[in-house]
Structures are given as C-alpha cells and as structure tokens.
Design a protein around this motif. Structure first.
Motif, PDB file in Angstrom:
ATOM      1  N   LEU A   8       0.802  -1.218   0.000  1.00 57.27           N
ATOM      2  CA  LEU A   8       0.000   0.000   0.000  1.00 57.27           C
ATOM      3  C   LEU A   8       0.838   1.272   0.000  1.00 57.27           C
ATOM      4  CD1 LEU A   8      -2.677  -1.092   2.645  1.00 57.27           C
ATOM      5  CD2 LEU A   8      -3.038  -0.896   0.173  1.00 57.27           C
ATOM      6  N   ALA A   9       1.991   1.226   0.629  1.00 56.48           N
ATOM      7  CA  ALA A   9       2.797   2.441   0.799  1.00 56.48           C
ATOM      8  C   ALA A   9       3.067   3.192  -0.508  1.00 56.48           C
ATOM      9  CB  ALA A   9       4.101   2.100   1.515  1.00 56.48           C
ATOM     10  N   PRO A  10       3.402   2.507  -1.622  1.00 60.54           N
ATOM     11  CA  PRO A  10       3.659   3.255  -2.861  1.00 60.54           C
ATOM     12  C   PRO A  10       2.440   3.991  -3.400  1.00 60.54           C
ATOM     13  CG  PRO A  10       4.565   1.023  -2.979  1.00 60.54           C
ATOM     14  CD  PRO A  10       3.689   1.073  -1.782  1.00 60.54           C
ATOM     15  N   HIS A  11       1.255   3.652  -2.905  1.00 57.72           N
ATOM     16  CA  HIS A  11       0.023   4.266  -3.401  1.00 57.72           C
ATOM     17  C   HIS A  11      -0.567   5.273  -2.403  1.00 57.72           C
ATOM     18  CE1 HIS A  11       0.268   1.297  -6.559  1.00 57.72           C
ATOM     19  NE2 HIS A  11       0.291   0.330  -5.652  1.00 57.72           N
ATOM     20  N   GLY A  12       0.258   5.677  -1.439  1.00 54.76           N
ATOM     21  CA  GLY A  12      -0.172   6.712  -0.509  1.00 54.76           C
ATOM     22  C   GLY A  12      -1.162   6.259   0.537  1.00 54.76           C
ATOM     23  N   VAL A  13      -1.166   4.977   0.856  1.00 52.19           N
ATOM     24  CA  VAL A  13      -2.076   4.441   1.870  1.00 52.19           C
ATOM     25  C   VAL A  13      -1.249   3.901   3.031  1.00 52.19           C
ATOM     26  CG1 VAL A  13      -3.920   2.802   2.376  1.00 52.19           C
ATOM     27  CG2 VAL A  13      -3.749   3.826   0.088  1.00 52.19           C
ATOM     28  N   GLN A  14      -1.553   4.358   4.230  1.00 52.06           N
ATOM     29  CA  GLN A  14      -0.819   3.937   5.417  1.00 52.06           C
ATOM     30  C   GLN A  14      -1.647   2.956   6.248  1.00 52.06           C
ATOM     31  OE1 GLN A  14       2.344   4.749   6.163  1.00 52.06           O
ATOM     32  NE2 GLN A  14       2.449   5.914   4.238  1.00 52.06           N
ATOM     33  N   LEU A  15      -1.132   1.750   6.393  1.00 48.53           N
ATOM     34  CA  LEU A  15      -1.732   0.773   7.304  1.00 48.53           C
ATOM     35  C   LEU A  15      -0.960   0.874   8.613  1.00 48.53           C
ATOM     36  CD1 LEU A  15      -2.585  -2.945   6.477  1.00 48.53           C
ATOM     37  CD2 LEU A  15      -1.880  -2.186   8.731  1.00 48.53           C
ATOM     38  N   ARG A  16      -1.644   1.292   9.662  1.00 54.69           N
ATOM     39  CA  ARG A  16      -0.966   1.569  10.933  1.00 54.69           C
ATOM     40  C   ARG A  16      -1.334   0.534  11.988  1.00 54.69           C
ATOM     41  NH1 ARG A  16       1.480   6.410  10.486  1.00 54.69           N
ATOM     42  NH2 ARG A  16       0.639   7.930   8.985  1.00 54.69           N
ATOM     43  N   THR A  17      -0.440   0.395  12.959  1.00 55.88           N
ATOM     44  CA  THR A  17      -0.636  -0.522  14.078  1.00 55.88           C
ATOM     45  C   THR A  17      -1.027   0.255  15.323  1.00 55.88           C
ATOM     46  OG1 THR A  17       1.028  -2.056  13.205  1.00 55.88           O
ATOM     47  CG2 THR A  17       0.445  -2.282  15.529  1.00 55.88           C
ATOM     48  N   ALA A  18      -2.113  -0.159  15.946  1.00 53.51           N
ATOM     49  CA  ALA A  18      -2.453   0.338  17.273  1.00 53.51           C
ATOM     50  C   ALA A  18      -1.887  -0.686  18.247  1.00 53.51           C
ATOM     51  CB  ALA A  18      -3.967   0.483  17.438  1.00 53.51           C
ATOM     52  N   ARG A  19      -0.726  -0.369  18.795  1.00 53.42           N
ATOM     53  CA  ARG A  19       0.046  -1.366  19.534  1.00 53.42           C
ATOM     54  C   ARG A  19      -0.774  -2.020  20.643  1.00 53.42           C
ATOM     55  NH1 ARG A  19       5.131  -2.357  19.073  1.00 53.42           N
ATOM     56  NH2 ARG A  19       5.487  -0.398  17.941  1.00 53.42           N
ATOM     57  N   GLY A  20      -0.764  -3.350  20.606  1.00 51.10           N
ATOM     58  CA  GLY A  20      -1.481  -4.118  21.614  1.00 51.10           C
ATOM     59  C   GLY A  20      -2.974  -4.218  21.367  1.00 51.10           C
ATOM     60  N   ILE A  21      -3.464  -3.578  20.299  1.00 48.47           N
ATOM     61  CA  ILE A  21      -4.908  -3.590  20.041  1.00 48.47           C
ATOM     62  C   ILE A  21      -5.220  -4.190  18.680  1.00 48.47           C
ATOM     63  CG2 ILE A  21      -7.007  -2.201  19.888  1.00 48.47           C
ATOM     64  CD1 ILE A  21      -5.614  -0.088  21.616  1.00 48.47           C
ATOM     65  N   GLY A  22      -4.754  -3.519  17.609  1.00 48.80           N
ATOM     66  CA  GLY A  22      -5.079  -4.004  16.278  1.00 48.80           C
ATOM     67  C   GLY A  22      -4.483  -3.121  15.202  1.00 48.80           C
ATOM     68  N   TYR A  23      -5.231  -2.906  14.123  1.00 50.32           N
ATOM     69  CA  TYR A  23      -4.724  -2.173  12.968  1.00 50.32           C
ATOM     70  C   TYR A  23      -5.789  -1.222  12.447  1.00 50.32           C
ATOM     71  CZ  TYR A  23      -1.326  -5.956  13.081  1.00 50.32           C
ATOM     72  OH  TYR A  23      -0.373  -6.847  13.483  1.00 50.32           O
ATOM     73  N   TYR A  24      -5.330  -0.214  11.670  1.00 52.48           N
ATOM     74  CA  TYR A  24      -6.284   0.669  11.019  1.00 52.48           C
ATOM     75  C   TYR A  24      -5.642   1.302   9.787  1.00 52.48           C
ATOM     76  CZ  TYR A  24      -3.830   4.606  13.299  1.00 52.48           C
ATOM     77  OH  TYR A  24      -2.889   5.514  13.713  1.00 52.48           O
ATOM     78  N   ILE A  25      -6.521   1.684   8.861  1.00 48.27           N
ATOM     79  CA  ILE A  25      -6.106   2.441   7.683  1.00 48.27           C
ATOM     80  C   ILE A  25      -6.278   3.919   8.000  1.00 48.27           C
ATOM     81  CG2 ILE A  25      -6.679   3.008   5.294  1.00 48.27           C
ATOM     82  CD1 ILE A  25      -5.326   0.348   5.461  1.00 48.27           C
ATOM     83  N   ASP A  26      -5.230   4.685   7.795  1.00 49.49           N
ATOM     84  CA  ASP A  26      -5.274   6.132   8.061  1.00 49.49           C
ATOM     85  C   ASP A  26      -6.006   6.827   6.922  1.00 49.49           C
ATOM     86  OD1 ASP A  26      -4.842   8.757   8.674  1.00 49.49           O
ATOM     87  OD2 ASP A  26      -2.730   8.483   9.189  1.00 49.49           O
ATOM     88  N   LYS A  27      -7.191   7.357   7.205  1.00 45.73           N
ATOM     89  CA  LYS A  27      -7.983   8.038   6.185  1.00 45.73           C
ATOM     90  C   LYS A  27      -7.407   9.400   5.810  1.00 45.73           C
ATOM     91  CE  LYS A  27     -12.432   8.002   6.189  1.00 45.73           C
ATOM     92  NZ  LYS A  27     -13.855   8.163   6.590  1.00 45.73           N
ATOM     93  N   GLY A  28      -6.517   9.927   6.648  1.00 44.95           N
ATOM     94  CA  GLY A  28      -6.011  11.270   6.418  1.00 44.95           C
ATOM     95  C   GLY A  28      -4.947  11.348   5.347  1.00 44.95           C
ATOM     96  N   VAL A  29      -4.502  10.187   4.851  1.00 41.28           N
ATOM     97  CA  VAL A  29      -3.433  10.194   3.851  1.00 41.28           C
ATOM     98  C   VAL A  29      -4.015  10.380   2.467  1.00 41.28           C
ATOM     99  CG1 VAL A  29      -1.615   8.804   2.816  1.00 41.28           C
ATOM    100  CG2 VAL A  29      -1.977   8.745   5.270  1.00 41.28           C
TER     101      VAL A  29
END
Length: 222
Positions: free
Chosen positions: A201-222
């Motif tokens: 995803l990174a080359p296409h301007g999409v950030q998949l982030r880790t919420a440490r100890g919880i899970g994951y999310y896609i950053d809509k602000g990118v």
C-alpha cells in the motif's frame, strides 16, 4: 466478513455456502434454530441469513432473542413464508431484509453486499483512500486504476480495514470476521498479512498503521 447461514434444506445450504465462501466470506452453517441460537449467543457475526421454518426453534424466535440481547448483526430472513403479515412481523422483530424463496441469485448477492455495507456504515459501493479503491460490488481492489492481485487472506483483511477506515480494528475482531469455526488464524499470521499489505500500500499513498497491543487501522487522512 463473517456470515452465519441458518437453513435446513441441505442442497440449498450447500449452494449458498459455496457462493458466499467463493466471494471471500467466512461462512458457518447450522440447520436448526436451537443450534443457531446457541452459536449466535457465543460468536460474533456480521450477517445472519435466517430461514424461518426450522427444526427445534422457529426462525422468528431466534431473531427475537437476538434483538432482545441487542445483537448488532444484520439479519436477512430467507424463507418460503412470504405473506405481508409475516414480512411485517419479521421486519418489526428486527430483520434488516426479507427475501422469499424461490429467489434470484444475483438479487441475493446484491442484498448481501448492501447489508454488509450498511453494517460497516457505508453508503457508496466504492471506498477510495490514496491511490487505492475498493469496489464493493466486484469485491476487488484497484491501485492507480489497475487490479491488485492479493492472496485471499490479505484481501479479506484489507477489505475489513477499508470498510472501517479511520477506526482501529482489534485483532479479535479480525480473527472473528475472517474465520469460520473450522478455520484458525494466529496473531503471528495476522501480523504477517498486515506487514505484507503495508508494503503493497505504501507506494500508493495508503498507510496501514498498528495500534500497539490492540489491532490495525487504515489512516484516512493520507
């Protein structure tokens, strides 16, 4: 997404399980109302497809108990009982949709997609973040207009994250949404899928982030 099919017609159930699993959903099937009630009370589902004429417990009673517990799963009634009075009763008890047998497969598929979009709080059939678009009708991802070739599990995880973009999706929810009772999915496997998707995803301007100890999310602000 995770779907429970409650249907006592074996041939119809086999066909629908294959159809839904082929579309990438995690599907469980039971053929009586009592088993459905017990499973729904113990597990989390995004959608329950519910027949009404069931052994051991009528489908409407299963639905009534779900809504009494405030179970948030979407419910599609799929039944041969199609009088206006029965439709009204089912909808009043909390069903989200009501289909009468026999039915057209294409309409069934469209209604399933619509209910799952509604569960995720989505109105449109497309979700675009950065240079990546999720086409919910075709259930495919496009990166800069080109199809993304994703393994099934990576596709399922990315679809879940896109449909809940901007919100942290806990690992427990990921496991429940991506697996049926016959499947297993470890924390390490989820981490590997997330890591691979992050690189894609990174080359296409999409950030998949880790919420440490919880899970994951896609950053809509990118």
């Amino acid at each position: 997404m995770r779907i429970l099919l409650v249907e006592d017609n074996a041939a119809l159930a086999d066909g629908l399980v294959q159809l839904l699993a082929g579309a990438g959903h995690a599907v469980d099937h039971v053929d009586d109302g009592a088993s459905a009630e017990a499973l729904i009370a113990a597990e989390r589902f995004d959608l329950v497809i519910l027949d009404l004429n069931l052994p051991q417990m009528d489908g409407l009673e299963v639905l009534r108990r779900m809504r009494t517990r405030r179970d948030p799963a979407a419910v599609m009634i799929l039944t041969a009982r199609g009088t206006p009075e029965e439709r009204v009763r089912g909808l009043d008890l909390g069903a989200d949709d009501y289909m009468v047998k026999p039915f057209e497969i294409t309409e069934f598929e469209a209604r399933v997609r619509s209910l799952l979009r509604r569960q995720a709080g989505l109105r449109a059939a497309e979700v675009t973040i950065g240079g990546v678009m999720l086409d919910l009708t075709a259930r495919r991802f496009l990166a800069e207009g080109q199809p993304m070739d994703l393994p099934a599990r990576e596709h399922a995880l990315l679809e879940l994250l896109f449909m809940r973009a901007g919100k942290v999706v806990p690992k427990e929810t990921i496991m429940q949404s991506m697996t049926s009772l016959e499947d297993t999915l470890s924390d390490n496997a989820i981490e590997q899928y997330a890591s691979r998707l992050r690189r894609r995803l990174a080359p296409h301007g999409v950030q998949l982030r880790t919420a440490r100890g919880i899970g994951y999310y896609i950053d809509k602000g990118v």
